[in-house]
Structures are given as C-alpha cells and as structure tokens.
Enzyme design. Structure first.
Site, PDB file in Angstrom:
ATOM      1  N   SER A 179     -59.060 -10.451  54.918  1.00 27.98           N
ATOM      2  CA  SER A 179     -58.084  -9.396  54.660  1.00 27.98           C
ATOM      3  C   SER A 179     -56.950  -9.379  55.683  1.00 27.98           C
ATOM      4  CB  SER A 179     -58.771  -8.031  54.655  1.00 27.98           C
ATOM      5  OG  SER A 179     -59.470  -7.816  55.875  1.00 27.98           O
ATOM      6  N   GLY A 210     -62.368  -9.221  52.438  1.00 29.32           N
ATOM      7  CA  GLY A 210     -63.821  -9.172  52.412  1.00 29.32           C
ATOM      8  C   GLY A 210     -64.498 -10.512  52.602  1.00 29.32           C
ATOM      9  N   ASN A 250     -65.472 -10.497  59.148  1.00 27.95           N
ATOM     10  CA  ASN A 250     -66.424  -9.837  58.246  1.00 27.95           C
ATOM     11  C   ASN A 250     -67.859 -10.232  58.544  1.00 27.95           C
ATOM     12  OD1 ASN A 250     -64.648  -8.214  56.583  1.00 27.95           O
ATOM     13  ND2 ASN A 250     -63.868 -10.134  55.778  1.00 27.95           N
ATOM     14  N   ASP A 282     -57.787   3.317  57.923  1.00 29.11           N
ATOM     15  CA  ASP A 282     -59.190   2.887  57.834  1.00 29.11           C
ATOM     16  C   ASP A 282     -59.759   2.476  59.182  1.00 29.11           C
ATOM     17  OD1 ASP A 282     -58.093   0.363  58.320  1.00 29.11           O
ATOM     18  OD2 ASP A 282     -58.620  -0.474  56.371  1.00 29.11           O
ATOM     19  N   HIS A 320     -57.670  -2.328  59.726  1.00 28.98           N
ATOM     20  CA  HIS A 320     -56.612  -3.273  59.359  1.00 28.98           C
ATOM     21  C   HIS A 320     -55.267  -2.895  59.974  1.00 28.98           C
ATOM     22  CE1 HIS A 320     -59.651  -3.735  56.139  1.00 28.98           C
ATOM     23  NE2 HIS A 320     -59.332  -5.014  56.258  1.00 28.98           N
TER      24      HIS A 320
END
Length: 206
Positions: free
Chosen positions: A21, A58, A86, A167, A170
């Site tokens: 991402s 992801g 991840n 979030d 990011h």
C-alpha cells in the site's frame, strides 16, 4: 557557456515499483501517490522515467513474490522493491519474509534488472527477538545480492502525525512528498547505473 551535466536517456526508462500500500498510494488520489510523485520529481531532475505502480495494498512479501513474473512482463529497466511492512504488522515469521525477498531479488538479478531494496523496521512492540530478526533481513539481502539499500522507506514520516493519514499507518500526500525527497538520491543513483542513461553536457550560446 556550459551548464551542469545532467542525466538523460535516449528513451524513457521504465522503473518498476513492486510493493504494498505504501507504493500503491493507499487512501490518496492517484497524482498524490508515491509512484506519480516520484515520477514528477525525477522529471524535474531531467530524467525521462515511467514509474510503473506495481503496489498492491495489503500485499505481503509472499504476495509480491507470487506476482513478480506478471510485474516483469513489461520488461522494466530497473526496480524498487518495497515489501515487508504487512508481514511485520501481522507478526508473520521473519524467516519467511526473508525467503520471499531472497527469491524476488534472485529473480531480478537473473533477469538483469538493477534493483533498489527499500527496507522496513519492525515495531519495538513485537519484542527484541522478532525485531532483531526482521530488521536484519534487508541489510543482509542487500549484501548478498550486491544491491543498494534504502534502509527505511518511511524515514522522516513514521510517527510524525502530521504526515500520516487518520488510520495512523499510511502517509498522506505531504508524507509521500517527504518519502520521495529522501529516497530520490538513491533512485537517481540506481538510474545513473543504467546503460540507457547517458551523461551529457548541455551547451547554450553565450
């Protein structure tokens, strides 16, 4: 009058950005993502480069490894590999992440695609044994495959709330700009190693 030398290519260079991402530009309009901001920054330096966004949100190192052949179908001239965040966030086995990245770098070397490896650091909350094992992956593999290493993709952005999306994970557009600014010298060094890039001295009248 002679102006400073800069790098130019006879034709646009294709730079593959294989990642998750962070490469894909999660949560951002396409022009604000990493690949487009990097492409724009390179153009400002006189490089004619198409940055191919092969980032999948992801994705783990296993996911990147599984789709590498597909990503290489476009025959890139060089690559940035940005994977592992991840794996770390899910607490996956660092040994598996190492094996996947090893396989990716091995394939890129076999295909003669010069590569910049972008590293990641594990969260201290995962404990010292895990972080030590995970953090060693990137410098070890960079040495094994003799590829340049950019130690931490989120350098200057991690833990900086103003540069992170709500979030908490990011980068926002400003955060991406910081990433691009900091990684740019490593990317231009990679590009300058390509045979397509020719150093020319531009001359103007005077």
């Amino acid at each position: 009058m002679t102006v400073p030398t800069r790098a130019v290519a006879a034709q646009p260079v294709k730079l593959l950005a294989l990642g998750d991402s962070l490469t894909a530009g999660y949560g951002l309009p396409e022009p604000q993502g990493f690949t487009r901001q990097l492409e724009k920054a390179l153009a400002a330096k006189g490089y004619s480069v198409t940055v191919v966004n092969a980032g999948v949100s992801g994705d783990t190192t296993a996911g990147g490894r599984a789709r590498l052949d597909w990503a290489l179908a476009d025959k890139p001239d060089a690559a940035i590999v940005e994977l592992g965040a991840n794996d770390m966030l899910r607490g996956l086995d660092p040994g598996q992440a190492r094996a996947n990245l090893d396989a990716i770098l091995k394939t890129l070397k076999e295909r003669k695609v010069p590569t910049l490896l972008a590293g990641m650091f594990a969260s201290p909350s995962l404990g010292k044994p895990y972080t030590d094992s995970f953090n060693a992956i990137y410098p070890d593999l960079a040495k094994t495959y003799d590829v340049p290493l950019y130690p931490f993709f989120l350098d200057g952005v991690a833990l900086q709330q103003a540069l992170i999306q709500p979030d908490g994970l990011h980068p926002n557009a400003q955060g991406v700009a910081v990433i691009v600014e900091r990684i740019l010298p490593s990317v231009t060094a990679l590009l300058d190693s390509l045979p397509q890039i020719q150093k020319t001295t531009e001359k103007t009248g005077g």
